[in-house]
Design an enzyme around this catalytic site. Sequence first.
Site, PDB file in Angstrom:
ATOM      1  N   GLY B 240      42.157  39.021  31.613  1.00 14.59           N
ATOM      2  CA  GLY B 240      40.966  39.830  31.469  1.00 14.59           C
ATOM      3  C   GLY B 240      40.232  39.584  30.127  1.00 14.59           C
ATOM      4  O   GLY B 240      40.315  38.398  29.497  1.00 14.59           O
ATOM      5  N   ARG B 242      39.278  39.315  25.989  1.00 19.62           N
ATOM      6  CA  ARG B 242      39.964  38.933  24.794  1.00 19.62           C
ATOM      7  C   ARG B 242      40.704  40.222  24.155  1.00 19.62           C
ATOM      8  O   ARG B 242      41.581  40.289  23.492  1.00 19.62           O
ATOM      9  CB  ARG B 242      39.212  38.198  24.000  1.00 19.62           C
ATOM     10  N   GLY B 244      41.207  43.351  25.479  1.00 23.61           N
ATOM     11  CA  GLY B 244      42.283  43.797  26.388  1.00 23.61           C
ATOM     12  C   GLY B 244      43.611  42.967  26.041  1.00 23.61           C
ATOM     13  O   GLY B 244      44.780  43.604  25.743  1.00 23.61           O
ATOM     14  N   GLU B 264      45.702  35.717  29.899  1.00 28.84           N
ATOM     15  CA  GLU B 264      44.820  34.734  30.053  1.00 28.84           C
ATOM     16  C   GLU B 264      43.273  35.554  29.623  1.00 28.84           C
ATOM     17  O   GLU B 264      43.029  36.447  30.301  1.00 28.84           O
ATOM     18  CB  GLU B 264      44.582  34.229  31.418  1.00 28.84           C
ATOM     19  N   CYS B 301      36.883  32.914  34.943  1.00 27.83           N
ATOM     20  CA  CYS B 301      37.500  32.669  33.641  1.00 27.83           C
ATOM     21  C   CYS B 301      36.921  30.944  33.331  1.00 27.83           C
ATOM     22  O   CYS B 301      36.978  30.338  32.325  1.00 27.83           O
ATOM     23  CB  CYS B 301      38.766  32.444  33.566  1.00 27.83           C
ATOM     24  N   GLU B 391      32.681  33.881  24.439  1.00 28.47           N
ATOM     25  CA  GLU B 391      32.546  33.957  25.830  1.00 28.47           C
ATOM     26  C   GLU B 391      31.352  35.014  26.166  1.00 28.47           C
ATOM     27  O   GLU B 391      31.389  36.013  25.686  1.00 28.47           O
ATOM     28  CB  GLU B 391      33.785  34.133  26.665  1.00 28.47           C
TER      29      GLU B 391
END
Lengths: 524, 524
Positions: B240, B242, B244, B264, B301, B391
């Site tokens: 999920g 960053r 979180g 991840e 991702c 991101e």
Amino acid sequence: MPLTGQLIVGFARVSTAETFDAVDAASGAKLGPPFSVAGPAEIERACALAQAAFDPYRTAALDLRARFLDTCAESILALGDELIARAGLESGLPRARLEGERGRTVGQLRLFADVVRRGDFLGVRVDPAQPERKPLARSDLRQRKIALGPVTVFGASNFPLAFSAAGGDMASALAAGCPVIVKAHPSHPGTSELVAGAISSAARACDLPEGTYSHLAGPANELGAALVADPRIKAVGFTGSRAGGLALVKIAAARPEPIPVYAEMSSINPIVLLPGALKARTEAIATGFVNSLTLGAGQFCTNPGLVLALGGPELDRFLSLAGEALAKTAPAQMLSANICANYRRRVDHLASRSVSLVARGLEAGGGSVGSGALFVTDAREFLADRKLGEEVFGPASLAVRCRDMAQLAAVLEHLEGQLTATLHLADDDATIAARLIPILERKAGRILANGWPTGVEVSPAMVHGGPFPATSDSRGTSVGTLAIERFLRPVCYQDLPDSLLPPDLQSGNPLGLRRMVDGGYTSS
Amino acid sequence: MPLTGQLIVGFARVSTAETFDAVDAASGAKLGPPFSVAGPAEIERACALAQAAFDPYRTAALDLRARFLDTCAESILALGDELIARAGLESGLPRARLEGERGRTVGQLRLFADVVRRGDFLGVRVDPAQPERKPLARSDLRQRKIALGPVTVFGASNFPLAFSAAGGDMASALAAGCPVIVKAHPSHPGTSELVAGAISSAARACDLPEGTYSHLAGPANELGAALVADPRIKAVGFTGSRAGGLALVKIAAARPEPIPVYAEMSSINPIVLLPGALKARTEAIATGFVNSLTLGAGQFCTNPGLVLALGGPELDRFLSLAGEALAKTAPAQMLSANICANYRRRVDHLASRSVSLVARGLEAGGGSVGSGALFVTDAREFLADRKLGEEVFGPASLAVRCRDMAQLAAVLEHLEGQLTATLHLADDDATIAARLIPILERKAGRILANGWPTGVEVSPAMVHGGPFPATSDSRGTSVGTLAIERFLRPVCYQDLPDSLLPPDLQSGNPLGLRRMVDGGYTSS
């Protein structure tokens, strides 16, 4: 080369204005020379060199890396008796122990050289391309493990050779391809400098990059804290106290980029005496126990600090025999005045709780010597008082009398994570043992039958690790060849031309590695 | 079985007073039924059951564990079209993608069943006793890996099947021998319930302990936080954001017993267009890039969020071609209104910094749809502004014009950790590529040549992981068979009688495992 008291930063010997002293463990007298304290400039330089060395060191041929580890071993041996003499002064450990420890240190460097040459640790996996696969073609995928980056290793007070400037953590990190910065333990800076000088000359002799190895010293916690916090450091190896290890874990977790900390911290290593064994071999077990408890003044991470058995005449006889043997045991020189004072304080504290004294070892007039201590209590008291389950670093142990096997199992369940757990069993104990083993698997990194946890073999199958707080990361071991895995991470290469792949992964398998191909193993 | 909105706690379906709603991703309309919110009682029960299930589940025969994973796969397939229809409503993902994702989900369960049957993951090592060794005899030492304990797995918004109630983290944890408690992603609770029901009935069909699998749901972060903080949970799998992931890492590190978190989190997946390739294949690369960028509305991702190349007419031509292709791309339904709003906000934010717009995809009148975006900037700007390296979850990418290869290398060095890094290269780029690969190895978990990072093969050699902040722990992968290693720890057995050893370790090797004996491999 005589001791200089200097730091070793890359290939340079560095003096600083601030110094600290080494101390004779037995007499407390200062030992020359004054040792330079590493400050921010030395930390910065060592980290910068380690970072610069990382790519060239990790990508150097495996044969060269292996030769370096072998050369480290030879260079340590070449220090000769000077090393043993200095280590004896600084640690108070007897010559035979130190010679044995040097053998282990050299042996584990050579063992890791073999591991590097063999290359299995790279974990190479190849999934060949399937261009015709439907609905989607499969790419060519190749996996290997590479080094994490520069590693900080902390010298341990209780293993001035085997877990310090060139100990197990250093050997496994260098074997993995990680440059190492050692933070010397302040209780044996001279020993550490001698060994570090040997490693540094081995790196030069093998034409390795300058930052492959550095050696910093200082008496305060700030040095280690700064190294763990430095963004160029990517992992940490530590053996020491729970408070020390937890402090490092905290620093590492608070970094913008958290890093793994492999801290081996505290363990009381429960010994379970099952009824059949206790009855059949009371005397042998009592003797073995006292020998293990007092070995090396009890200053092993695997010291048997807890004994569990069912109450009854057999346990009483065991306690009486163990007490008799302990009462005849001479006190032993401890590693430092500080460790000795802590030991005495912890024994006094234990004695102040709901326990009874079984026996003390012989006392000495003075000096930093520790005398053995054995206490006994009931399971009910033990379960009610967390303090009774805390490690006492030194030759002290607590026996816990259990009402029945269910209560004994409850005591085991109540324990924190351990490095080891031991069962003494006879044939008629098998059913009970089978019931306890799953508990022990959850609690400990190593399970022994009919032996003693002190004495840790350095070999492929050894695990010196375990659930928290035995270590900060139960996924690793600090002793044995599996230790290398702590400093590696997997990388996958997709459709790279063969000429751009490292030799480990090339189609022709030029290194002759054992590789997993399409999920199965092949040797070609 | 129709949707009930209930939690699955062990084998029980549980309703609670508080509920939340599922939402149609496209229309924003509420979808029935109301879904029960897990509270402290359900968390407590699920954790207690998982703890109770741990020993019986992990010590069950490998064949049974493998059969369970295969049965999970069959049970998911047996859900039929109802699953695809519900997942389509909740996620907005098209049918073909969901059918493909179901195939991947089922495939990875079966792949892990094979891994379990084969047993290589146990990493068995045997050092036979050497009773005659001098000066000390060697004990018999046997090592294997065992499961860490109950694991909490978080459902991912962007993979409602392959990384949710029965996704890669769950499959690898169950394969390792860990009971699993899934925390459903609140954006697809119905999909999650259907899958969880299938897993739960598979566990019952295989006569596994009740706590092997539970499924809790709720819209707030407190549920996940409580699961990660529970002392019975021993590891966490998460895919999920960053923010979180870092929140979970923090909770896990603050526990009295810290535990591993495999989160991840974020990656911009740099694509390096080397000069030879860019010149030779401008058009093909531009087309491939836009396809990868807009695939699945960019909600992967591994979406290519960064393109690096030397400035010049070839790069200009690439940007022009990519811009043209992107400008013709229809906007795509995103996973949720929330994700869509975030995407738009992040694109606006990017546009407000020192970048130029190359092109936007086609816009839509309304709804939670995302249209592509391509920006360009100079390396100097990129290096000066950390925000440009963050991101953007969705079909947006930034091209960075570099002055020369040294500056391009500096941009790569400047990047945070990544899941992937891609080189597009021609034969005459080989020298430059060889210089960049060591940087990419340090930065990413997977390095691709002449391909696109979207599309992650589930296979033995895959690595879907990477240095922080791509993941919170670079030592693992969340896709591929190596993922099982995240949930294991080594245990050593010293001198245990053969009858008390698990079959994996017995002298006769009854399971026929590949074992390391005395440091070398044997198949017997």
